[in-house]
Design a protein around this motif. Sequence first.
Motif, mmCIF file in Angstrom:
data_model
loop_
_atom_site.group_PDB
_atom_site.id
_atom_site.type_symbol
_atom_site.label_atom_id
_atom_site.label_comp_id
_atom_site.label_asym_id
_atom_site.label_seq_id
_atom_site.Cartn_x
_atom_site.Cartn_y
_atom_site.Cartn_z
ATOM 1 N N UNK A 104 35.859 53.746 33.511
ATOM 2 C CA UNK A 104 34.685 54.562 33.861
ATOM 3 C C UNK A 104 34.597 54.778 35.370
ATOM 4 N N UNK A 105 34.905 53.731 36.154
ATOM 5 C CA UNK A 105 34.883 53.898 37.617
ATOM 6 C C UNK A 105 35.933 54.933 38.028
ATOM 7 N N UNK A 106 37.122 54.842 37.437
ATOM 8 C CA UNK A 106 38.191 55.789 37.783
ATOM 9 C C UNK A 106 37.846 57.198 37.293
ATOM 10 N N UNK B 291 36.710 49.618 34.422
ATOM 11 C CA UNK B 291 37.620 50.223 35.402
ATOM 12 C C UNK B 291 37.892 51.689 35.052
#
Lengths: 208, 208
Positions: B190-192, B188
């Motif tokens: 890394x996605x953010x 999460x």
Amino acid sequence: MWIAELSSRTEVPVATIKYYLREGLLPAGQAVGATRARYDESHVRRLRLIRALVGAGGLSLARVRGVLAEVDEESSELHEVLGAAHGALIPDAVPASPESLQRVDQLVANHGWRVHSGSPDRALLAGALDALEKLGYHLDDELLESYAAAAKQVADADVAHLPADDRARTVEAAVVVTALGGPVLLALRRLAQQDASARRYGSAHFDK
Amino acid sequence: MWIAELSSRTEVPVATIKYYLREGLLPAGQAVGATRARYDESHVRRLRLIRALVGAGGLSLARVRGVLAEVDEESSELHEVLGAAHGALIPDAVPASPESLQRVDQLVANHGWRVHSGSPDRALLAGALDALEKLGYHLDDELLESYAAAAKQVADADVAHLPADDRARTVEAAVVVTALGGPVLLALRRLAQQDASARRYGSAHFDK
């Protein structure tokens, strides 16, 4: 500098430096005669990066090679490189169920996150949710939202603290902060879990 | 059930189950004659736990063995076991500087966190801060506080969601959530980060 000085500057044994040179993790020095080469500050910096990724970052050498290839990639657009470096940093994705993949897509959409279409993080996240589910631990929406909110808070701070002076430094910083910030975050989470557990389950056996 | 059914129930090959039995990761079944044994639901559950820790959790078998030993430990107090299981879950600590260790102690004290005196997480956290420092990335107090606040938020939610019905289930749940929640949180993040990077550095090459 000669290899002996490179070794003492970085505290990496000469034999290890030679191994990294053979494996192509460290660029060759400037040849002086048939058997000697001179190294410069870029080698010091690269060696420190390799050691940090392997040591505190816990990456395998194969994975470090992939990350370095992305750091050195100069052709593509900055933000693309950050995404690709992410891809090289993470473990191999496990197969994920369509249900969990859809749940992840929904979460990304709900937050309006713009993520790379090829990002392996979606599958990785979905696979971890599946693994929890298989063990009978459903990470419900409320808990998943707590994770997402915390992740967003850290990610915003991470990116705000990246240097913006030059491209190579920005990419390297993004890789370092992602790789080494992970262990920082997880260690803090475990410490905070111990405190939460102490509050919930109680015990006299604490330091304070 | 016989080993063939245990294999089909868990999707773990018979050869792998025999390997786990030899290595002592999986308790022996109930012997029926010299060469056969019967297995029960506890074996199904244990096999699933091993596979989840190795797969999505990314743990080595040696580390899984340590974690299982803590899960099975019945003599000590619940909260102690959670701390010990944490110790078995984390990577080997790297040596840390006195400055970083003191910084970590200060952070723990500022937050009033009650943590296990022997917790390797302090040294691990200090070592990661040192590794960042060596590469020229000082994680300043503001950024470290963002990490700590996010970690606390997730940890509180983690512990609030643990079952409280029986001791063995609580310990197993704590191990599972700590081990598999880590990859969830980092994916999460890394996605953010990709979203934060898109906002800061801009790019037309996105999905949404």
